[in-house]
Motif scaffolding. Structure first.
Motif, PDB file in Angstrom:
ATOM      1  N   THR A  56     -21.970  24.287  20.130  1.00 17.50           N
ATOM      2  CA  THR A  56     -22.213  23.556  21.376  1.00 17.50           C
ATOM      3  C   THR A  56     -20.962  23.547  22.250  1.00 17.50           C
ATOM      4  O   THR A  56     -21.036  23.786  23.461  1.00 17.50           O
ATOM      5  CB  THR A  56     -22.669  22.113  21.078  1.00 17.50           C
ATOM      6  OG1 THR A  56     -23.873  22.172  20.319  1.00 17.50           O
ATOM      7  CG2 THR A  56     -22.912  21.330  22.348  1.00 17.50           C
ATOM      8  N   ASN A  57     -19.812  23.311  21.652  1.00 17.23           N
ATOM      9  CA  ASN A  57     -18.564  23.316  22.421  1.00 17.23           C
ATOM     10  C   ASN A  57     -18.273  24.689  23.013  1.00 17.23           C
ATOM     11  O   ASN A  57     -17.864  24.792  24.171  1.00 17.23           O
ATOM     12  CB  ASN A  57     -17.394  22.837  21.564  1.00 17.23           C
ATOM     13  CG  ASN A  57     -17.328  21.340  21.513  1.00 17.23           C
ATOM     14  OD1 ASN A  57     -17.333  20.674  22.538  1.00 17.23           O
ATOM     15  ND2 ASN A  57     -17.275  20.794  20.318  1.00 17.23           N
TER      16      ASN A  57
ATOM     17  N   TRP B 119     -20.500  27.069  23.682  1.00 11.23           N
ATOM     18  CA  TRP B 119     -21.514  27.336  24.705  1.00 11.23           C
ATOM     19  C   TRP B 119     -21.217  26.550  25.984  1.00 11.23           C
ATOM     20  O   TRP B 119     -21.257  27.097  27.085  1.00 11.23           O
ATOM     21  CB  TRP B 119     -22.900  26.994  24.147  1.00 11.23           C
ATOM     22  CG  TRP B 119     -24.018  27.244  25.087  1.00 11.23           C
ATOM     23  CD1 TRP B 119     -24.571  28.457  25.422  1.00 11.23           C
ATOM     24  CD2 TRP B 119     -24.740  26.258  25.817  1.00 11.23           C
ATOM     25  NE1 TRP B 119     -25.583  28.269  26.317  1.00 11.23           N
ATOM     26  CE2 TRP B 119     -25.717  26.929  26.578  1.00 11.23           C
ATOM     27  CE3 TRP B 119     -24.656  24.876  25.902  1.00 11.23           C
ATOM     28  CZ2 TRP B 119     -26.598  26.257  27.410  1.00 11.23           C
ATOM     29  CZ3 TRP B 119     -25.539  24.210  26.720  1.00 11.23           C
ATOM     30  CH2 TRP B 119     -26.495  24.901  27.462  1.00 11.23           C
ATOM     31  N   GLN B 120     -20.874  25.263  25.852  1.00 11.22           N
ATOM     32  CA  GLN B 120     -20.579  24.444  27.026  1.00 11.22           C
ATOM     33  C   GLN B 120     -19.342  24.929  27.768  1.00 11.22           C
ATOM     34  O   GLN B 120     -19.294  24.910  29.001  1.00 11.22           O
ATOM     35  CB  GLN B 120     -20.421  22.971  26.639  1.00 11.22           C
ATOM     36  CG  GLN B 120     -21.743  22.330  26.292  1.00 11.22           C
ATOM     37  CD  GLN B 120     -21.599  20.878  25.878  1.00 11.22           C
ATOM     38  OE1 GLN B 120     -20.568  20.457  25.350  1.00 11.22           O
ATOM     39  NE2 GLN B 120     -22.650  20.109  26.099  1.00 11.22           N
TER      40      GLN B 120
ATOM     41  N   LYS C 247     -19.517  26.181  31.622  1.00 15.41           N
ATOM     42  CA  LYS C 247     -18.618  25.611  32.637  1.00 15.41           C
ATOM     43  C   LYS C 247     -18.001  26.736  33.477  1.00 15.41           C
ATOM     44  O   LYS C 247     -17.923  26.627  34.705  1.00 15.41           O
ATOM     45  CB  LYS C 247     -17.531  24.773  31.956  1.00 15.41           C
ATOM     46  CG  LYS C 247     -16.615  24.057  32.906  1.00 15.41           C
ATOM     47  CD  LYS C 247     -15.618  23.180  32.160  1.00 15.41           C
ATOM     48  CE  LYS C 247     -14.722  22.469  33.147  1.00 15.41           C
ATOM     49  NZ  LYS C 247     -13.772  21.590  32.485  1.00 15.41           N
TER      50      LYS C 247
ATOM     51  N   HIS D 157     -22.072  20.803  34.436  1.00 16.38           N
ATOM     52  CA  HIS D 157     -23.276  21.171  33.696  1.00 16.38           C
ATOM     53  C   HIS D 157     -24.416  20.192  33.963  1.00 16.38           C
ATOM     54  O   HIS D 157     -25.568  20.596  34.156  1.00 16.38           O
ATOM     55  CB  HIS D 157     -22.961  21.266  32.208  1.00 16.38           C
ATOM     56  CG  HIS D 157     -23.964  22.069  31.460  1.00 16.38           C
ATOM     57  ND1 HIS D 157     -23.912  22.229  30.113  1.00 16.38           N
ATOM     58  CD2 HIS D 157     -25.048  22.764  31.861  1.00 16.38           C
ATOM     59  CE1 HIS D 157     -24.933  22.975  29.713  1.00 16.38           C
ATOM     60  NE2 HIS D 157     -25.635  23.303  30.753  1.00 16.38           N
TER      61      HIS D 157
END
Length: 152
Positions: free
Chosen positions: A25-26, A28-29, A33, A43
């Motif tokens: 998740t980190n 991907w985020q 961004k 986001h």
């Protein structure tokens, strides 16, 4: 040397689904961004802008409550982010025809343009990121949907 402390139930960190999900998740985020930077969108702003566009294209009357439910972003955060998008000139709110407590959310022309461009950028990134799943993307999505049904 084996420790006597058995705080963790996993021998290896990569055996923890939660830890792996957090790491993915980190990653991907962080990449999302970067994809959204040219459009000056966070986001959360993107998700609400794109969801407004999506729901409008699917002939839905878009309200803040519908957006909050659709995106699973809490109502207060939804309200704050929509206010920011309105300040940026990407959406407007107007009175609901039958519910005096509700406002209809509409994208401005600029909002539609930004949404279209940002969606292309995000979908392009997602395609590249998730192609690592190969033929397993449908099963992965089904698993994610199962996790979203968690009630706590």
């Amino acid at each position: 040397m084996k420790q006597a402390d058995n705080t963790f139930s996993f021998e290896n960190a990569e055996d923890s689904s939660g830890f792996l999900l957090w790491q993915v998740t980190n990653l991907w985020q962080r990449e999302i961004k970067k994809a959204l930077a040219p459009y000056d969108l966070t986001h959360s702003q993107y998700v609400l802008l794109a969801s407004t566009h999506w729901l409008t294209l699917h002939n839905r009357e878009v309200t803040q409550v519908l957006l909050s439910t659709h995106t699973k972003i809490d109502p207060m955060t939804t309200s704050t982010v929509l206010r920011t998008l309105q300040t940026k000139g990407l959406l407007k709110r107007q009175e609901h025809a039958t519910d005096t407590r509700a406002k209809i959310i509409l994208l401005t022309e600029t909002g539609k343009q930004v949404a279209r461009l940002a969606v292309v950028a995000v979908e392009d990134f997602d395609r590249k990121f998730f192609e690592l799943l190969g033929n397993n993307s449908a099963a992965f999505n089904k698993t994610l949907l199962n996790l979203l049904s968690y009630k706590g």
